[in-house]
Design a protein around this motif. Structure first.
Motif, short mmCIF file in Angstrom:
data_model
loop_
_atom_site.label_atom_id
_atom_site.label_comp_id
_atom_site.label_asym_id
_atom_site.label_seq_id
_atom_site.Cartn_x
_atom_site.Cartn_y
_atom_site.Cartn_z
N VAL A 14 0.85 -1.25 -0.03
CA VAL A 14 0.03 -0.11 -0.08
C VAL A 14 0.89 1.16 0.02
O VAL A 14 0.84 2.14 -0.56
N ASP A 35 -7.01 4.53 -11.62
CA ASP A 35 -7.79 3.59 -10.67
C ASP A 35 -6.66 2.79 -10.08
O ASP A 35 -5.53 2.26 -10.34
N VAL A 36 -7.14 2.48 -8.77
CA VAL A 36 -6.54 1.47 -7.99
C VAL A 36 -7.23 0.11 -7.96
O VAL A 36 -8.43 0.02 -7.94
N ILE A 37 -6.45 -0.84 -8.22
CA ILE A 37 -6.86 -2.37 -8.20
C ILE A 37 -6.10 -3.03 -6.94
O ILE A 37 -5.06 -3.06 -6.83
N PRO A 41 -9.67 -4.37 0.83
CA PRO A 41 -10.52 -3.31 0.68
C PRO A 41 -9.75 -1.99 1.10
O PRO A 41 -9.90 -1.45 2.30
N ILE A 42 -8.54 -1.74 0.57
CA ILE A 42 -7.98 -0.62 1.06
C ILE A 42 -8.62 0.69 0.68
O ILE A 42 -9.34 0.86 -0.20
N THR A 43 -8.68 1.66 1.76
CA THR A 43 -9.65 2.72 1.52
C THR A 43 -9.07 4.04 0.66
O THR A 43 -7.74 4.03 0.64
N GLU A 44 -9.83 4.73 0.27
CA GLU A 44 -9.38 5.98 -0.52
C GLU A 44 -8.27 6.87 0.34
O GLU A 44 -7.43 7.50 -0.14
N MET A 46 -6.23 6.09 2.75
CA MET A 46 -4.88 5.24 2.55
C MET A 46 -4.20 5.78 1.31
O MET A 46 -3.02 5.92 1.54
N MET A 47 -4.99 5.95 0.30
CA MET A 47 -4.25 6.23 -0.90
C MET A 47 -4.02 7.73 -1.27
O MET A 47 -3.50 8.21 -2.45
N ARG A 49 -6.79 9.68 -1.76
CA ARG A 49 -7.77 10.02 -2.81
C ARG A 49 -8.79 10.39 -2.51
O ARG A 49 -9.38 10.08 -1.01
N LYS A 51 -13.09 10.23 -1.90
CA LYS A 51 -13.98 9.11 -1.62
C LYS A 51 -14.87 8.90 -2.88
O LYS A 51 -15.03 9.82 -3.54
N HIS A 52 -14.82 7.52 -3.16
CA HIS A 52 -15.34 7.07 -4.44
C HIS A 52 -16.79 7.40 -4.42
O HIS A 52 -17.34 6.94 -3.37
N PRO A 53 -17.54 7.96 -5.17
CA PRO A 53 -18.98 8.07 -5.32
C PRO A 53 -19.55 6.84 -5.20
O PRO A 53 -19.24 5.88 -6.19
N LEU A 143 -3.86 1.66 -12.63
CA LEU A 143 -4.20 1.77 -13.73
C LEU A 143 -4.41 3.18 -14.45
O LEU A 143 -4.92 4.14 -13.62
N ARG B 224 -12.54 -7.27 -10.35
CA ARG B 224 -10.95 -7.05 -10.15
C ARG B 224 -10.65 -6.38 -8.91
O ARG B 224 -9.18 -6.50 -8.80
N GLY B 225 -11.24 -5.60 -8.04
CA GLY B 225 -10.93 -5.29 -6.99
C GLY B 225 -10.46 -3.74 -7.21
O GLY B 225 -9.74 -3.18 -6.58
N THR B 226 -11.22 -3.00 -7.96
CA THR B 226 -11.06 -1.61 -8.41
C THR B 226 -11.56 -0.86 -7.10
O THR B 226 -12.49 -1.37 -6.20
N GLU B 227 -11.06 0.28 -7.08
CA GLU B 227 -11.55 1.00 -5.96
C GLU B 227 -13.14 1.30 -5.65
O GLU B 227 -13.52 1.26 -4.78
N TRP B 230 -14.68 -1.93 -4.53
CA TRP B 230 -14.59 -2.31 -3.05
C TRP B 230 -15.31 -1.02 -2.27
O TRP B 230 -15.97 -1.51 -1.09
N ALA B 231 -15.46 0.21 -2.76
CA ALA B 231 -16.34 0.97 -2.06
C ALA B 231 -17.75 0.40 -2.03
O ALA B 231 -18.29 0.87 -0.94
N ARG B 234 -17.99 -2.34 0.34
CA ARG B 234 -17.66 -2.12 1.84
C ARG B 234 -18.95 -1.44 2.38
O ARG B 234 -19.38 -1.97 3.20
N TRP B 455 -9.07 -12.43 2.23
CA TRP B 455 -8.87 -11.04 2.06
C TRP B 455 -9.36 -10.54 3.69
O TRP B 455 -8.45 -9.56 3.98
N GLU B 459 -6.56 -8.44 5.75
CA GLU B 459 -6.84 -7.28 6.44
C GLU B 459 -6.59 -7.15 7.75
O GLU B 459 -6.01 -6.00 8.31
#
Lengths: 174, 482
Positions: A14, A35-37, A41-44, A46-47, A49, A51-53, A143, B224-227, B230-231, B234, B455, B459
């Motif tokens: 991470v 995009d993060v793959i 479940p790493i949170t936004e 942490m990166m 970024r 918050k993803h809508p 990506l 794929r595990g895109t952001e 996961w959001a 979650r 996972w 975690e």
């Protein structure tokens, strides 16, 4: 006019991936082009970024309302429309209706939450996609949607901050 | 090399080192392995199957065919008369089994959702193993209801729609609530099982070939595990964890109202709701412990994921829930005993001294005396054989409890000329059939579904660390889920 390219950078963890995103920002690559793959479940946050809508909360709320209305129809509309007099007892009564309202509200909310995940994530989707199986082994992939001219400097910058590999992303059947 | 080893030895404090090593050996969360290795371990556990496994599966399949297929067919063609239910006992073992299996199904939600809400970290490696019990337990409960109906081909009459005379199911009846609650719970728990499974199915897809690859490709839905993926997951999993708990409580409460809403001696009790819920947890948690012990003993690599610390934690839960069950039992018993009603008094004596008085005593012995006498002891809680035996006896006792509440209580009523003892007939093989089907489904699922949510384990391992406070190493946990 230069071609657009999709790069895929693989990080071991991470922390270097978060640094990689910061580096991309410094190179002028906007967050919505990255995009993060990950297999976690790493949170936004942490990166670093935004918050993803997600529409799932709204869909869940909508489902709860629909469930509540359906529960109301079963609990109130059916006895009024098809009344059966049982020993002179009231056709509609409050406490027993609570059970029906509760169950259908919860069912509506949970079903729509589930459906919401499918809609928002575009599941199921069996089209070829950019992906590497190392992700499910714990690597973090970025990506990056960039211009062809930027390719070399992105590869060099990300390699310097710990990317294990940066290469052109290829869509393939998962 | 030897010099380096010697110098390390001279600088490290031996007690400190031992303590840290012990903590890592004890706690899965402090003993991380590379994700790829854990994936490989879970895949190997799924794909390595000995002939013994298939022998047991074949035996269970034969039991299912005979006990469920043949005897249910016999009952359908001959009528419900071949079962032991007759006036005044219209609710027999089929409903005992329904209540029992719904109880078993509570464990998955309890372990997965409640422990997640309270951030109990020990839950991580076995949430899925418990959730599977919920789904398969509810299948058995549903089958038992269909058996109880007799004319099972008319089961669609339960659906909420009007018949040709414009009559709807009575939504003021606990039986109609049952239909809504059980279906809500079955759907919710299946969705709650599936959502956290998606990333593990994707992991399995990435590591499989042949038919498994095709199967996992379909089931993983293109994850794929895109952001974004996961959001959405979650949020949904958090919402489910909170929302499924009241559904879980409602299901067994509504099951209890099937009895409590009737004006019958022994049943008309305001405390039946929580009493049933705690009974469900009593049998469910014990069943989770039993299943985990079998999984740990029979599946490859499971000793890494399921450790004595997990059995210890489940043993503590079993003890606490046994105490809570004893409280609710005594509360229910005492108030009924005190009210002085002639028929209730007669019924209570019938429970204790009647032909199944031995069941009543066994219920108290295995539900209270055995857990209290044993589970306070750490070494017993951590002993798989002992914990399995305790869990088994608790489940037998909980089945007895339902037998006492349902057919035994129906033997005695306000019309002495109808008194009758319950003599089960075809219900007995059908009961064994549901048990065999539950175990068979679980066994087969264990070959296809990754039983450990890798996972979630990873975690948890990321969130745990050892921190020095003075000379002591203390386990610290970061909240990554916020």
């Amino acid at each position: 006019m230069t071609d657009k390219k999709m790069l895929l950078a693989i990080f071991p963890d991470v922390n270097p991936a978060a640094v990689g995103i910061k580096t991309l920002r410094e190179l002028g690559i906007q967050d919505d082009h990255v995009d993060v793959i990950s297999g976690l479940p790493i949170t936004e946050a942490m990166m670093g970024r935004k918050k993803h809508p997600s529409h799932v909360p709204t869909i869940a709320f909508g489902g709860a309302v629909v469930g509540f209305v359906l529960g109301g129809l079963l609990a109130f509309w059916t006895p009024i429309s098809y009344p059966i007099n049982v020993g002179g007892q009231p056709i509609i009564s409050g406490p027993p209706s609570v059970v029906v309202l509760f169950e259908l509200t919860m069912l509506g909310m949970l079903l729509s939450t589930f459906v919401g995940v499918f809609l928002d994530s575009k599941f199921p989707n069996y089209e070829p996609k950019e992906y590497v199986t190392e992700v499910s082994d714990g690597k973090i992939a970025l990506l990056i949607d960039c211009l062809g001219d930027d390719e070399d400097k992105i590869i060099s910058a990300l390699t310097n901050v710990g990317a294990e590999s940066v290469r052109q992303a290829e869509a393939h059947q998962l | 090399m030897a010099v380096l080893a010697d110098s390390t030895k001279s600088f490290a404090h031996p007690i400190e080192h031992d303590h840290e090593a012990h903590l890592r050996e004890e706690h899965l969360m402090l003993d991380p392995r590379p994700r790829g290795e854990m994936n490989a371990m879970v895949m190997e556990a799924m794909t390595t199957t000995s002939w013994k496994f298939w022998a047991v599966a074949a035996f269970l399949a034969v039991v299912v065919v005979i006990c469920l297929g043949y005897y249910w067919g016999y009952m359908i063609t001959s009528g419900l008369g071949v079962a032991g239910i007759n006036r005044p006992i219209y609710w027999g073992i089929f409903l005992v089994n329904t209540v029992f299996w719904i109880g078993i199904s509570h464990a998955g939600t309890f372990v997965s959702a409640l422990l997640k809400v309270f951030k109990a970290e020990f839950r991580r490696p076995f949430t899925r193993a418990a959730e599977l019990m919920t789904t398969f337990g509810l299948v058995q409960a549903g089958l038992s209801i269909f058996m109880h109906m007799g004319r099972v081909w008319l089961s669609y009459w339960l659906m909420p729609y009007p018949n040709e005379r414009g009559l709807w199911p009575n939504f003021h009846s606990p039986l109609a609530w049952d239909f809504l609650a059980i279906n809500t719970y079955l759907l919710s728990s299946t969705m709650y099982l599936f959502m956290p499974l998606i990333p593990d199915l994707a992991m399995a897809r990435d590591r499989s070939t042949g038919w498994r690859k095709s199967l996992y490709r379909v089931l993983a839905l293109g994850f794929r595990g895109t952001e974004g993926e996961w959001a959405h997951l979650r949020f949904a999993m958090n919402l489910f964890a909170f929302a499924i708990l009241p559904v879980m409580f409602s299901v067994h409460t509504i099951v209890s109202w099937d009895f409590a809403a009737a004006m019958r001696p022994g049943w008309s009790s305001t405390i039946f709701g929580p009493y049933f819920v705690i009974g469900a947890l009593q049998s469910g948690i014990s069943a989770v412990a039993m299943v985990l012990i079998v999984v740990r003993a029979t599946m490859k690599n499971m000793k890494y994921f399921i450790r004595p610390e997990h059995l210890d934690a489940l043993g503590k839960l079993m003890l606490i829930i046994s105490m809570a069950w004893a409280y609710f039992f005594f509360n229910d018993y005492l108030v009924q005993w005190y009210n002085g009603d002639k028929w209730t008094d007669l019924l209570l004596h019938f429970h204790e001294e009647g032909p199944v008085g031995w069941m009543w005593l066994a219920m108290l012995f295995f539900n209270i005396a055995v857990p209290w006498a044993t589970l306070w002891n750490k070494s017993i809680r951590r002993n798989p054989t002992a914990l399995f035996a305790i869990g088994f006896f608790v489940n037998v006792a909980m089945w007895f409890e339902r037998y006492i509440i349902v057919p035994t209580s129906l033997s005695i009523n306000r019309f002495p000329f109808t008194y009758q003892f319950y003599k089960p007939g075809v219900e007995i093989p059908l009961s064994f059939g549901t048990l065999a089907l539950f175990i068979l489904l679980y066994m087969l699922a264990s070959r296809i579904i990754p039983l450990v949510p890798v996972w979630e384990v990873q975690e948890g391992q990321m969130a745990h660390s050892l921190k020095k406070f003075g000379n002591e190493s203390i386990i610290t946990i970061s909240d990554l889920e916020e």
